[in-house]
Design a protein around this motif. Sequence first.
Motif, PDB file in Angstrom:
ATOM      1  N   MET A   1       0.834  -1.196   0.000  1.00 32.42           N
ATOM      2  CA  MET A   1       0.000   0.000   0.000  1.00 32.42           C
ATOM      3  C   MET A   1       0.875   1.256   0.000  1.00 32.42           C
ATOM      4  N   LYS A   2       0.390   2.274  -0.681  1.00 27.34           N
ATOM      5  CA  LYS A   2       1.113   3.552  -0.743  1.00 27.34           C
ATOM      6  C   LYS A   2       0.432   4.629   0.089  1.00 27.34           C
ATOM      7  N   ARG A   3      -0.899   4.573   0.138  1.00 22.46           N
ATOM      8  CA  ARG A   3      -1.668   5.600   0.849  1.00 22.46           C
ATOM      9  C   ARG A   3      -2.810   4.930   1.598  1.00 22.46           C
ATOM     10  N   VAL A   4      -2.961   5.228   2.885  1.00 22.86           N
ATOM     11  CA  VAL A   4      -4.019   4.611   3.686  1.00 22.86           C
ATOM     12  C   VAL A   4      -4.771   5.679   4.466  1.00 22.86           C
ATOM     13  N   LEU A   5      -5.978   5.322   4.873  1.00 21.22           N
ATOM     14  CA  LEU A   5      -6.731   6.149   5.796  1.00 21.22           C
ATOM     15  C   LEU A   5      -6.917   5.368   7.093  1.00 21.22           C
ATOM     16  N   LEU A   6      -6.495   5.956   8.198  1.00 23.76           N
ATOM     17  CA  LEU A   6      -6.617   5.346   9.515  1.00 23.76           C
ATOM     18  C   LEU A   6      -7.838   5.919  10.209  1.00 23.76           C
ATOM     19  N   LYS A   7      -8.793   5.052  10.545  1.00 31.49           N
ATOM     20  CA  LYS A   7     -10.007   5.484  11.245  1.00 31.49           C
ATOM     21  C   LYS A   7      -9.895   5.044  12.707  1.00 31.49           C
ATOM     22  N   LEU A   8      -9.930   6.035  13.593  1.00 28.39           N
ATOM     23  CA  LEU A   8      -9.836   5.790  15.032  1.00 28.39           C
ATOM     24  C   LEU A   8     -11.149   6.166  15.697  1.00 28.39           C
ATOM     25  N   SER A   9     -11.587   5.379  16.644  1.00 28.51           N
ATOM     26  CA  SER A   9     -12.772   5.763  17.408  1.00 28.51           C
ATOM     27  C   SER A   9     -12.347   6.660  18.560  1.00 28.51           C
ATOM     28  N   GLY A  10     -13.183   7.639  18.876  1.00 25.34           N
ATOM     29  CA  GLY A  10     -12.878   8.502  20.008  1.00 25.34           C
ATOM     30  C   GLY A  10     -12.815   7.723  21.300  1.00 25.34           C
TER      31      GLY A  10
END
Length: 232
Positions: A1-10
């Motif tokens: 992978m070259k570009r990722v989106l990290l989704k974090l819960s509050g």
Amino acid sequence: MKRVLLKLSGEALAGDKGKGFDETTCGMVADQVRQLVDSGLEVGVVIGGGNFWRGAGKANMDRTRADQIGMLATVMNCIYVSEAFRNVGLATTIMTPFSVGSFTELFSKDRVNTAFRHKKVVFFAGGTGHPYFSTDTGAVLRAVEIDADGILLAKNIDGVYDSDPAIHPDARRYDTISLEQVLAKKLQVIDLSASLMCQQQKMPLYIFALKEEGSIVAAASGNFHGTIVTVD
């Protein structure tokens, strides 16, 4: 992978306190994202607002107003966590779909690409900018818009199970499952609108427990303890 989106819960960032921030957890996230950036990966981040506010279903309150408070909660989270990232040597920028004075930049794909060229981590705050959409949907939307290779979904649970493991001790965790199966089995991974967007736009999900040591770095490599939700 070259570009990722990290989704974090509050809630995950709040740790055992349930509200606000757990500094140790935020520092752990920052250290791992620094490793990803040092390896050449481009990282965008979306953070939910549940450690401050959960507006859906609030009695005697207009849903639009409740959701607007939630959007502002995500802005606060991104400001705080971006500072944790800066403390480990990362450059960051925060983008929103609406003006927040000088606190953030207005989102545009051109600005995102410029930031990535300068090795910045880009925080996407404020959700979609509209009520009735969750941060799950906002995360998928941004991932699609920036041409991410996948979404790293950090949760309080280590993947997708065939039933709730808190209720059913014999629940089985999937190593890999298709998004079509997730929808058919009504497994609660992300909300329906976000799931449908992932399916339409062929955006895979890598789901793992944030609290596990090195889990973000491992998920970005694809060799991790969790679930890959495929979209083929």
